[in-house]
Design a protein around this motif. Structure first.
Motif: not given
Length: 183
Positions: A81-85, A89-92, A117-121
């Protein structure tokens, strides 16, 4: 009632139909597939260059054994539930959840821009650190992830039919990403 039963049934059927159409369009929201669905060629294959990230929960088997299946499921739901934003934000796009693993995909342009892609992780890991007390208090476990990234050309197809339909990516890039994550 001011309306007769026929009008109520008509509007109910109309509402259900509109809801079904919206759901179908949402499930085909990956580039190219939505256009094909709207214009009547949902089975047409397309290919594109995509960036894939497989993100896998470390020690998931021991967590499942410790928590039991119901509490483990809540644990997984709390994490994702925490990953969606961060995906937005990273257009994935979240391609799929596979148990304790999430597969995220980017168009090449959006994934490379500002190292999305790296920023998301990294941002997601930071968010989990912020929630460390919550996870330790609620589950007596702190989730940590490993991830594999890869880029390449893939075929994009709609697979399945009556029982289940979904968009699928086929190609070496997907297989290689899975192997990288497992290492």
């Amino acid at each position: 009632y001011p309306m007769g039963i026929h009008e109520i049934v008509f509007y109910l059927i109309l509402l259900v139909t509109i809801r079904y159409i919206v759901k179908e369009v949402k499930t085909r929201s990956l580039r190219g597939v939505t256009k094909n669905f709207i214009f009547g060629t949902p089975r047409e294959y397309t290919s594109d260059i995509k960036i894939f990230m497989f993100m896998d929960l470390i020690s998931s088997t021991s967590y499942a054994e410790k928590l039991g299946h119901k509490k483990y499921s809540k644990f997984i739901c709390d994490i994702y539930s925490e990953i969606d934003e961060y995906v937005l934000a990273t257009k994935g796009n979240i391609y799929q959840y596979v148990g304790d693993e999430v597969v995220i995909v980017w168009d090449i342009k959006d994934g490379i821009k500002k190292d999305n892609f790296l920023k998301l992780f990294l941002q997601f890991e930071q968010r989990l650190l912020e929630l460390k007390d919550y996870f330790n208090k609620t589950y007596e476990i702190f989730p940590q992830f490993k991830a594999g990234f890869h880029v390449g050309e893939v075929a994009i197809a709609e697979v399945g039919d009556i029982l289940k339909r979904e968009v699928a990516f086929h190609g070496d890039a997907v297989n290689t990403t899975a192997r990288i994550c497992s290492l």
